[in-house]
Structure formats: C-alpha cells, structure tokens
Design a protein around this motif. Structure first.
Motif, mmCIF file in Angstrom:
data_model
loop_
_atom_site.group_PDB
_atom_site.id
_atom_site.type_symbol
_atom_site.label_atom_id
_atom_site.label_comp_id
_atom_site.label_asym_id
_atom_site.label_seq_id
_atom_site.Cartn_x
_atom_site.Cartn_y
_atom_site.Cartn_z
ATOM 1 N N ARG A 40 67.319 76.224 52.241
ATOM 2 C CA ARG A 40 66.310 76.147 51.170
ATOM 3 C C ARG A 40 66.059 77.491 50.503
ATOM 4 N NH1 ARG A 40 61.655 73.860 54.859
ATOM 5 N NH2 ARG A 40 62.576 75.582 56.016
ATOM 6 N N ASP A 61 67.087 71.308 50.137
ATOM 7 C CA ASP A 61 66.219 70.918 51.245
ATOM 8 C C ASP A 61 66.804 69.624 51.824
ATOM 9 O OD1 ASP A 61 64.211 69.862 52.850
ATOM 10 O OD2 ASP A 61 62.596 70.483 51.501
ATOM 11 N N ALA A 62 67.087 69.612 53.120
ATOM 12 C CA ALA A 62 67.692 68.426 53.741
ATOM 13 C C ALA A 62 66.846 67.176 53.507
ATOM 14 C CB ALA A 62 67.879 68.659 55.242
ATOM 15 N N ALA A 63 65.537 67.364 53.396
ATOM 16 C CA ALA A 63 64.642 66.218 53.224
ATOM 17 C C ALA A 63 64.727 65.612 51.823
ATOM 18 C CB ALA A 63 63.203 66.653 53.510
ATOM 19 N N ASP A 64 65.374 66.319 50.910
ATOM 20 C CA ASP A 64 65.452 65.893 49.508
ATOM 21 C C ASP A 64 66.830 65.275 49.256
ATOM 22 O OD1 ASP A 64 65.805 65.789 46.740
ATOM 23 O OD2 ASP A 64 64.718 67.654 46.370
ATOM 24 N N GLU A 65 66.862 63.958 49.209
ATOM 25 C CA GLU A 65 68.145 63.243 49.124
ATOM 26 C C GLU A 65 68.958 63.672 47.893
ATOM 27 O OE1 GLU A 65 67.737 58.997 48.923
ATOM 28 O OE2 GLU A 65 69.892 58.672 49.199
ATOM 29 N N ILE A 68 70.446 67.195 48.249
ATOM 30 C CA ILE A 68 71.599 67.240 49.172
ATOM 31 C C ILE A 68 72.844 66.680 48.476
ATOM 32 C CG2 ILE A 68 72.534 66.128 51.275
ATOM 33 C CD1 ILE A 68 70.863 68.631 51.877
ATOM 34 N N ASP A 106 61.207 63.735 58.240
ATOM 35 C CA ASP A 106 61.945 63.768 56.961
ATOM 36 C C ASP A 106 63.102 64.763 57.030
ATOM 37 O OD1 ASP A 106 60.329 61.923 55.764
ATOM 38 O OD2 ASP A 106 59.180 63.362 54.582
ATOM 39 N N THR A 107 62.875 65.897 57.677
ATOM 40 C CA THR A 107 63.913 66.929 57.720
ATOM 41 C C THR A 107 65.000 66.569 58.731
ATOM 42 O OG1 THR A 107 62.296 68.613 57.123
ATOM 43 C CG2 THR A 107 64.347 69.387 58.128
ATOM 44 N N ARG A 108 64.618 66.340 59.973
ATOM 45 C CA ARG A 108 65.627 66.187 61.030
ATOM 46 C C ARG A 108 66.325 64.826 60.998
ATOM 47 N NH1 ARG A 108 66.044 69.484 65.097
ATOM 48 N NH2 ARG A 108 63.857 70.114 64.978
ATOM 49 N N GLY A 111 66.891 63.784 56.867
ATOM 50 C CA GLY A 111 67.795 64.845 56.419
ATOM 51 C C GLY A 111 69.215 64.568 56.888
ATOM 52 N N HIS A 114 70.629 61.743 54.870
ATOM 53 C CA HIS A 114 71.019 62.187 53.517
ATOM 54 C C HIS A 114 72.374 62.917 53.559
ATOM 55 C CE1 HIS A 114 66.412 62.478 52.649
ATOM 56 N NE2 HIS A 114 66.849 61.252 52.551
#
Ligand SMILES: NC(=O)c1ccc[n+]([C@@H]2O[C@H](COP(=O)([O-])OP(=O)(O)OC[C@H]3O[C@@H](n4cnc5c(N)ncnc54)[C@H](OP(=O)(O)O)[C@@H]3O)[C@@H](O)[C@H]2O)c1
Length: 240
Positions: A40, A61-65, A68, A106-108, A111, A114
C-alpha cells in the motif's frame, strides 16, 4: 538445475515491502526469480524495490478488489504468489471497533481471494499460491480474536482451494512470533521485553527471523507435490 531453483519464474508477493514478504522476495531473487512486490505505502515499496534492485512494484491494498486487479493486470505470466498482507489485530470483542475487526478479515481472507481471482488467470494451470495464517489459529490469544479467526480462515482457504484450483498448488504458512517491523508500532517500547519473554517459552529458545519464515515459503513454492498444507514456523510454540 539445482534442487531449489526459481530460475525464469515470476514470483508475486502481495505485502512484499517489509518483513516476511520482503525476506521472501530476497530469497526468491537469489534463486533466480523475477519478482513483483505489491503493497500500500508507496515510499515503503520504493525503498524495498531499491533494496532488492531489478524488481517490479505495484501499489494496491489487498482488501481492495479493483486495486488488486489493476496491480496484476499488466504483469507477465505468474508462477508463484505469496500473500503476506496482514497484521496482528487486537481488540476485545465487546468493546473493539467493528471497522478494525472487519479490516483484519478483509485484508487476510478477502485479500487472498482477490489475489487468487486476479492471479490465477495468469498462471497457466501450474505453480503455487501461498496464504498467511499464524500461531493464533491453534493458540488464540484473549483480546485478539480477529487475528485468530482471520489466520484460521486463511489456512482453511488454502486447503479448500488446493482442491478447487488443482493442479495449481495452494498452501499456507503459519508463522509464530517473528522479529519483523510489524511489531514496532504494536509493542513500541515493550518490544524487546516481550520478545525476551517469548524466547524463554518456545522450545527453540528464540523468535524466528523473517528469513526463517521466508525459507519455508520458498519450500512451498519449490515442492512439486506439497499442496493443501499448512507449514508452521513457530519454534515449536504450539507444543508448549
Ligand atoms: N511477525 C509475526 O510475528 C507474525 C506472526 C504470525 C503471522 N504474521 C503474519 O505474517 C504476515 C507478514 O507479517 P510481517 O511480520 O512480515 O509484517 P510487516 O513487516 O508489517 O509486513 C507486512 C507487509 O504487508 C504489507 N501489507 C499490509 N497490509 C496490506 C494490505 N492491506 N494490502 C497490501 N499490502 C499490505 C505491508 O506494506 P504496507 O503496509 O505498505 O501495505 C508490508 O509490506 C502478516 O500477514 C502477519 O500478520 C506475522
């Protein structure tokens, strides 16, 4: 060709600008891989890319499809992906912030999903994916339930997708206490005392380094019949 080689292979590390991800990037590069780092913070990413030299990097950000997908869209064919993105998330279930808890998952977990959806179409039915679990899947700590739940889910995701995405191999790494920059902000001035206390508890009498964990990540990339596995790198902490 040596036993452990990544010669001519492209390794993508989501969460590659620090700690375990960065140590994995170092090792992968030493074994001949082309490396792409995703993270990020642009400054951190730039610093890590300069440390390694000759790597690609992409901000996401891994949480943001969507981010990614954008980050991976223009990359050449991918052979291995390690998803290191995540952190220790504390907070009591009754009083902690819901947004913080959601962020951990959301991240792990999301993420990782995604990254799978963006990377697998570039993998030509071979290679491997590695997610990050952790000691707290087996040994949850009171006040850190979101970490325990998200690491356990990442490990189960590896087992489930090992079947669904085969013959692509899917595994998880489960680090125990590891000396990385992650702990600087979380533990602050208590860090050395906490590390010392943990070192007396674990059978190997020391914490893992990022390089210790990276070695096991590389093992998962280079072992052609290991899939659906969770490799614990915790100095035997689960046993005591
Ligand atoms: N260190 C330990 O004791 C330990 C134990 C068990 C499990 N783990 C897990 O192992 C993984 C690596 O930890 P570490 O100790 O190496 O931590 P670290 O030094 O803080 O490195 C984490 C890396 O992931 C990136 N990252 C974090 N959140 C991200 C996100 N949402 N999207 C994209 N990149 C993200 C960070 O860069 P940016 O912040 O710039 O994005 C950084 O490059 C984490 O999942 C951690 O929870 C660590």
């Amino acid at each position: 060709m040596g036993l452990f080689t990544l010669e001519g292979q492209h390794v993508v590390i989501v969460g590659g600008s620090s700690g375990i991800g960065l140590a994995t990037a170092h090792l992968a590069q030493q074994l001949g891989a082309m490396v792409t780092l995703v993270g990020r913070n642009p400054e951190r990413l730039q610093w890590a890319a300069a440390e390694l030299g000759g790597v690609r990097s992409a901000i996401a950000d891994a949480a943001d499809e969507a981010a990614i997908h954008r980050a991976l869209a223009d990359l050449p064919p991918i052979h291995h992906v390690y998803v290191a993105a995540g952190s220790f998330v504390g907070g009591d279930v009754l009083t902690g912030e819901m947004a913080t808890f959601r962020r951990a998952i959301d991240t792990r977990v999301w993420g990782a999903v995604h990254v799978v959806r963006a990377a697998v179409p570039k993998m030509s039915g071979a290679g491997s994916l590695i997610f990050t679990g952790g000691l707290s899947s087996d040994r949850p700590v009171a006040g850190a339930w979101a970490t325990a739940v998200s690491t356990a889910a990442a490990e189960q995701l590896a087992r489930a997708l090992a079947l669904e995405l085969a013959p692509i191999r899917v595994n998880a790494i489960a680090p125990g206490w590891t000396e990385t920059p992650m702990w600087n902000d979380i533990l602050g001035s208590d860090k050395q005392a906490m590390f010392g206390q943990v070192a007396t508890q674990v059978p190997v009498k020391r914490l893992s380094t990022a390089a210790d964990v990276a070695q096991a990540v590389i093992f998962l990339m280079t072992s052609p019949t290991v899939t659906g596995e969770v490799v614990h790198v915790d100095g035997g902490h689960r046993l005591v």
